[in-house]
Design a protein around this motif. Structure first.
Motif, PDB file in Angstrom:
ATOM      1  N   ASN A  80     -23.331   9.238  75.071  1.00  0.00           N
ATOM      2  CA  ASN A  80     -23.112   9.614  73.492  1.00  0.00           C
ATOM      3  C   ASN A  80     -22.897  11.102  73.264  1.00  0.00           C
ATOM      4  OD1 ASN A  80     -23.309   9.705  70.790  1.00  0.00           O
ATOM      5  ND2 ASN A  80     -25.238   8.628  70.643  1.00  0.00           N
ATOM      6  N   ALA A  81     -21.450  11.298  73.016  1.00  0.00           N
ATOM      7  CA  ALA A  81     -20.809  12.640  72.957  1.00  0.00           C
ATOM      8  C   ALA A  81     -21.527  13.442  71.802  1.00  0.00           C
ATOM      9  CB  ALA A  81     -19.347  12.650  72.622  1.00  0.00           C
ATOM     10  N   ALA A  82     -22.111  12.905  70.728  1.00  0.00           N
ATOM     11  CA  ALA A  82     -22.761  13.337  69.662  1.00  0.00           C
ATOM     12  C   ALA A  82     -24.234  14.031  69.969  1.00  0.00           C
ATOM     13  CB  ALA A  82     -23.077  12.387  68.369  1.00  0.00           C
ATOM     14  N   THR A  85     -23.104  17.549  71.702  1.00  0.00           N
ATOM     15  CA  THR A  85     -22.994  18.578  70.820  1.00  0.00           C
ATOM     16  C   THR A  85     -24.335  19.036  70.132  1.00  0.00           C
ATOM     17  OG1 THR A  85     -22.471  16.831  68.976  1.00  0.00           O
ATOM     18  CG2 THR A  85     -20.577  17.634  70.059  1.00  0.00           C
ATOM     19  N   GLU A 120     -18.247  24.405  66.376  1.00  0.00           N
ATOM     20  CA  GLU A 120     -17.198  23.575  66.018  1.00  0.00           C
ATOM     21  C   GLU A 120     -16.872  22.526  67.264  1.00  0.00           C
ATOM     22  OE1 GLU A 120     -14.323  21.070  65.123  1.00  0.00           O
ATOM     23  OE2 GLU A 120     -13.423  22.869  66.067  1.00  0.00           O
ATOM     24  N   VAL A 121     -16.854  21.289  67.251  1.00  0.00           N
ATOM     25  CA  VAL A 121     -16.611  20.684  68.528  1.00  0.00           C
ATOM     26  C   VAL A 121     -15.152  20.877  69.151  1.00  0.00           C
ATOM     27  CG1 VAL A 121     -16.311  18.144  69.393  1.00  0.00           C
ATOM     28  CG2 VAL A 121     -17.852  18.609  67.762  1.00  0.00           C
ATOM     29  N   GLU A 316     -22.230   0.158  79.950  1.00  0.00           N
ATOM     30  CA  GLU A 316     -21.707  -0.167  78.858  1.00  0.00           C
ATOM     31  C   GLU A 316     -22.535  -1.555  78.455  1.00  0.00           C
ATOM     32  OE1 GLU A 316     -17.493  -0.553  78.321  1.00  0.00           O
ATOM     33  OE2 GLU A 316     -17.851  -1.058  76.097  1.00  0.00           O
ATOM     34  N   PRO A 319     -21.039  -7.012  74.409  1.00  0.00           N
ATOM     35  CA  PRO A 319     -21.138  -7.522  73.253  1.00  0.00           C
ATOM     36  C   PRO A 319     -22.329  -8.482  72.471  1.00  0.00           C
ATOM     37  CG  PRO A 319     -19.201  -8.681  74.247  1.00  0.00           C
ATOM     38  CD  PRO A 319     -19.869  -7.610  75.146  1.00  0.00           C
ATOM     39  N   GLN A 323     -26.521  -5.214  69.860  1.00  0.00           N
ATOM     40  CA  GLN A 323     -27.378  -5.009  68.864  1.00  0.00           C
ATOM     41  C   GLN A 323     -28.784  -5.054  69.159  1.00  0.00           C
ATOM     42  OE1 GLN A 323     -26.164  -4.568  65.631  1.00  0.00           O
ATOM     43  NE2 GLN A 323     -23.926  -4.306  66.568  1.00  0.00           N
ATOM     44  N   ARG A 324     -29.007  -5.372  70.393  1.00  0.00           N
ATOM     45  CA  ARG A 324     -30.702  -5.501  70.858  1.00  0.00           C
ATOM     46  C   ARG A 324     -30.990  -4.861  72.004  1.00  0.00           C
ATOM     47  NH1 ARG A 324     -30.652  -9.435  74.770  1.00  0.00           N
ATOM     48  NH2 ARG A 324     -28.892 -10.902  74.894  1.00  0.00           N
ATOM     49  N   PRO A 334     -23.358   5.223  72.376  1.00  0.00           N
ATOM     50  CA  PRO A 334     -22.590   5.217  71.145  1.00  0.00           C
ATOM     51  C   PRO A 334     -22.988   3.925  70.507  1.00  0.00           C
ATOM     52  CG  PRO A 334     -21.104   6.398  72.709  1.00  0.00           C
ATOM     53  CD  PRO A 334     -22.156   5.710  73.415  1.00  0.00           C
ATOM     54  N   GLY A 335     -23.665   4.210  69.197  1.00  0.00           N
ATOM     55  CA  GLY A 335     -23.855   2.891  68.596  1.00  0.00           C
ATOM     56  C   GLY A 335     -25.064   2.024  68.670  1.00  0.00           C
ATOM     57  N   VAL A 336     -25.881   2.680  69.490  1.00  0.00           N
ATOM     58  CA  VAL A 336     -26.962   2.102  70.232  1.00  0.00           C
ATOM     59  C   VAL A 336     -28.254   2.800  69.733  1.00  0.00           C
ATOM     60  CG1 VAL A 336     -28.494   1.673  72.300  1.00  0.00           C
ATOM     61  CG2 VAL A 336     -26.071   0.703  72.394  1.00  0.00           C
ATOM     62  N   ARG A 337     -29.106   1.914  68.954  1.00  0.00           N
ATOM     63  CA  ARG A 337     -30.360   2.786  68.378  1.00  0.00           C
ATOM     64  C   ARG A 337     -31.028   3.462  69.406  1.00  0.00           C
ATOM     65  NH1 ARG A 337     -33.127   2.023  63.527  1.00  0.00           N
ATOM     66  NH2 ARG A 337     -31.840   0.323  62.862  1.00  0.00           N
ATOM     67  N   GLU A 340     -37.451   7.371  69.346  1.00  0.00           N
ATOM     68  CA  GLU A 340     -37.979   8.624  69.463  1.00  0.00           C
ATOM     69  C   GLU A 340     -39.413   8.679  69.361  1.00  0.00           C
ATOM     70  OE1 GLU A 340     -35.837  11.342  67.113  1.00  0.00           O
ATOM     71  OE2 GLU A 340     -34.286  11.639  68.949  1.00  0.00           O
TER      72      GLU A 340
END
Lengths: 547, 345
Positions: A80-82, A85, A120-121, A316, A319, A323-324, A334-337, A340
């Protein structure tokens, strides 16, 4: 991007390493560059914390951050790139804090410590070259770069294990100092081969201590592993699958799900959970589902409930289960919950909102739990069996599993071992053969599962205890190490074995791409390290030498 | 016997898949036979949900609503496209969306139905658990569901307005259209506790996972619903992308959900909301004009700053087309623009 840290890295006749838009693990170029930059930033923190430590002002929170940051860059941990950063900005403020603690000498520190980390990225990514693994190769050559990489990747593994220990409330100033010394050493772009090899072995010793505190942490939190049966078929009911390595996460999840009508299953390297008294006491820890990490896309798709990924190795998400699947700790997709602070509320809701298993599978289990206490508990019998000739040889066959077809070597090897030999195993490589019934020798099972790769300390302690019993060196024991590597935790364990002067290790399925022919010569000269050939030839060579 | 051709599909995530299609069947039905669920809704060329682009090959594009099909080169509606040779198609869906099987059909119960102002109703449904207690497949932010008027076969597609969850809660923002079949039922008959059949999730208009780009959301009227779903998930996942939502209506009387937007801003510190009224009263303090005007105004500055941008558009065709044009005029690539058109059923 350029990355050659894992066993599956791209190799052609003319080049090594993943250097396109996406690595073989699935990591994209942007994330790879951000990972390199994060490592560069934590080298800067390490440079200052070395000085702060000299002043008696060590910042152990910064050290803990280094562990998490480094762990996040291991193969198959965080895509997850985010997250990178965010961690880079955290690194910036932590480094500023540690710089103050470093005192007057901080002003003279150059390199990563002095890097101005852009917010900045785009500006960050524009600077990726300074942090590239092969930066400076034109000046120093590929051998020096390879040795630096060996230390860096070993340090990543050390940090990963130290992070696991920290999650079990174990930390050690000497470990932090050792990690920071290694990173600070790398920050100076070292070029002396002897110094590089010396630092690699020193890091191996640091890792031995890390494995010791990790072992202590597991015991404190979960009890002493004991021989146990682990069910490998489902039980009817709602279900959660836990993969990765983190026993602390599993312990918290078992508490959180107690009485909630949800069964918990282990996957991959979590299998040893069933041998820990404080974990297996929960009735709803019902069994193990699936095999090693590389099969997860099929196994997770078929699992009728949510999946918690506590550490490496995530690949990865398909599909049907994207979501689970949930991540925790250093893991990210990315996009996986991401969960924490052990807040499993949504995970439990997901378990209740999915079908679960409709019925019980047939009763089937495997035997696990031969940690060092269990093995050494029968040390007298083992020593007698060796002296009487009932046990001719021990093999430690373990490490990582992977998708490569060459890894059949390990199942073939174990299958062909003579009946008067004992196989110790650990790590997920065992899934290649842990369903085989190899029988026993005088009541001692021929296949002894010692646990996770995290339990390497246990294997070392058994080897040392046997050497003491036979009044010889470990290298003189009828013991051969056949190690399967995939990622950087294995690199750390390898450095530990070398630091302990363990010789004749057989390493495969292929040698690390960062070990150049010249570096391999150094390792062969000093440690007689060997690449796998074929199971037949290697077995013959080992047993011939032993006789 | 009709001739058969091969359709080569390239997905938004650059993956390839092929299937056979006869000349007398449209792409959607042929794909379904190959267990490929292409995005679609009305299957009559009216809604635009099955929009794709033909890169090469011959085909017949049968009659369709011109508002449902953008004017770009090679644009097709797959439910109206019949191949005349092997063809290469690009679809805006990721592979995951087209290989996960046909949309599920479930029963849901109305939990609440409230008037949000602006002629819009906030409908909250709860999926009824299946035999094993399962709540069916999860949706992705930006996707839609088809809702069926009880006792009829009439279905209408509405975007989900909440974040994915495992409680089976589905939220919608539905404008009451005079004479509209579903909205008439909703306005006149629907009440808490009623059950209805739903189908979904469907649609390829989804939040791009894990990017670092700044995000721009341009919404007209209830086109804000999928944007809310995306923003709610961003808040849930603590995604820190710098984001701006342009929410436009015709008059101040059409405004709705402003309080909820304020609350959302509290949970997404990097979100700016620009409320746009096209024909406001004299006292209007916000942006006057369309959300396209506001977006284009800011876009110039964003581009000058060198920001990497990702644009999400949802609303009537005029708004979507105008925003796309403005984005492309300012140098944004087609890849960075994601859109959903609202068309009357």
């Amino acid at each position: 991007m350029f990355c050659y840290q894992c066993e599956q890295t791209a190799r052609t006749d003319t080049s090594i390493g993943c250097n396109t838009e996406r690595g073989n693990c699935g990591k994209d170029a942007q994330t790879s560059d951000l990972q390199d930059l994060l490592i560069y930033a934590v080298k800067g923190i390490a440079q200052y914390n070395v000085l702060a430590r000299e002043n008696g002002q060590a910042d152990n929170e910064a050290s803990a951050f280094i562990l998490e940051a480094m762990f996040s860059t291991l193969t198959n941990v965080n895509f997850n790139a985010a997250r990178f950063t965010t961690m880079l900005q955290q690194a910036s403020s932590i480094r500023d804090r540690v710089k103050l603690a470093a005192g007057a000498k901080a002003a003279n520190v150059e390199g990563p410590a002095a890097w101005v980390i852009p917010a900045e990225v785009g500006e960050l990514l524009a600077q990726a070259e300074i942090a590239a693994v092969r930066a400076g190769e034109a000046e120093v050559g590929e051998d020096i770069i390879g040795l630096r990489a060996m230390i860096l990747y070993g340090a990543k593994g050390v940090c990963a294990y130290a992070y696991h220990a920290l999650m079990l409330e174990q930390q050690d100033d000497d470990v932090y100092a050792g990690i920071e010394k290694a990173l600070s050493f790398l920050a100076d772009n070292p070029t002396d081969v002897d110094a590089l090899v010396g630092q690699a072995l020193e890091l191996g010793n640091v890792n031995l201590r890390v494995m010791e505190i990790l072992d202590a942490g597991n015991k404190d939190k979960c009890g002493t592993p004991e021989p146990s049966q682990a069910r490998v078929t489902p039980k009817a009911g709602k279900a959660i699958l836990v993969s990765g390595h983190d026993m602390a996460d599993l312990a918290e999840l078992l508490k959180a799900t107690e009485g909630k009508g949800v069964n918990v299953y282990t996957h991959g390297e979590m299998l040893p959970a069933h041998s820990y008294p404080e974990l297996k006491k929960y009735d709803h820890l019902v069994g193990n589902y699936g095999t090693a990490w590389q099969n997860q896309q099929t196994e997770f798709a078929d699992f009728p409930g949510p999946i918690l990924m506590t550490s490496n190795c995530i690949i990865e998400p398909g599909p049907s289960y994207r979501q689970r699947i949930f991540t925790a700790g250093p893991v990210g997709w990315p996009g996986v919950r991401h969960i924490e602070n052990h807040d499993f509320t949504t995970l439990i809701q997901a378990a209740k909102g999915t079908a679960g298993f409709a019925e019980d599978g047939e009763d089937k289990s495997i035997t696990i739990g031969f940690g060092r206490d269990a093995v050494l508990g029968v040390a007298g019998t083992v020593v007698d069996a060796v002296k009487s000739g009932d046990i001719k040889h021990f093999f430690l066959v373990g490490g990582c599993d992977g998708a490569d077809t060459g890894r059949n070597y390990y199942s073939d090897f174990v299958e062909q071992t003579p009946n008067d030999t004992v196989i110790l195993t650990l790590g997920c490589a065992k899934y290649r053969f842990n369903d085989q019934d190899l029988g026993d020798i005088g009541g001692i099972p021929r296949l002894l599962d010692m646990g996770q790769c995290n339990d390497s300390y246990s294997a070392v302690q058994v080897a040392v205890a046997l050497a003491n019993a036979f009044e010889c060196e470990v290298n003189d024991l009828p013991l051969s190490l056949v190690v399967s590597w995939f990622e950087q935790k294995a690199a750390a364990v390898l450095l530990t074995l070398l630091a302990l002067n363990i010789k004749n290790i057989r390493l495969g399925p292929t040698l690390p791409a960062f070990i150049t022919p010249a570096v391999l010569d150094v390792l062969v000269d000093a440690f007689d390290i060997k690449a796998n050939t074929t199971p037949e030839a290697d077995l013959e060579a080992i047993l011939q030498k032993a006789s | 016997m009709s001739k058969t051709h091969t359709v080569h599909l390239t997905t938004h995530d650059h993956k390839d898949i092929s299937f056979d299609c006869r000349e007398d069947e449209h792409l959607i039905e042929a794909a379904a036979k190959a267990k490929i669920t292409l995005p679609s809704s009305c299957l009559e060329g009216n809604c635009g949900a099955c929009h794709g682009t033909c890169q090469s090959g011959d085909y017949e594009l049968k009659s369709h609503n011109k508002d449902a099909l953008p004017t770009e080169q090679g644009g097709i509606l797959m439910c109206r496209t019949y191949p005349k040779s092997d063809i290469n198609i690009e679809v805006p869906s990721d592979m995951a969306h087209i290989t996960s099987g046909p949309a599920a059909e479930r029963t849901a119960e109305i939990v609440s139905l409230t008037d949000t102002g602006g002629g819009v109703r906030h409908l909250v449904l709860r999926i009824l658990a299946g035999e094993n207690g399962d709540m069916g497949p999860q949706f992705e932010p930006g996707q839609f569901m088809e809702l069926e008027i009880p006792g009829t076969n009439v279905r209408r597609a509405y975007s989900l307005a909440n974040a994915p969850n495992w409680e089976g809660t589905l939220e919608f923002l539905i404008r009451i259209q005079p004479g509209g079949q579903f909205s008439s039922w909703l306005n006149d008959k629907a009440t808490t506790g009623d059950t209805l059949q739903i189908k979904g999730p469907e649609g390829a208009f989804v939040l791009q996972a894990g990017t670092l780009s700044a995000r721009r959301f341009v919404a007209g009227g209830t086109g804000i619903a999928p944007m809310l779903s995306m923003l709610e998930q961003m808040a849930d996942f603590q995604e820190a992308n710098e984001s701006r939502l342009y929410f436009g209506v015709n008059t101040e009387q059409d405004l709705f959900y402003l309080k909820e937007l304020e609350e959302l801003k509290g949970r997404l510190p990097n979100l700016t909301v620009v409320v746009c009224v096209w024909k406001p009263d004299n006292n209007w303090q916000g942006f006057t004009g369309s959300p396209v005007d506001a977006f284009e105004h800011d876009l110039k500055t964003d581009v000058e700053k060198g920001l990497s941008l990702e644009v999400y558009l949802c609303g009537p065709p005029g708004l979507v087309d105008a925003t796309q044009e403005a984005a492309q005029k300012n140098g944004l690539s087609a890849d960075s623009i994601h859109c959903e058109r609202f068309l009357p059923a």
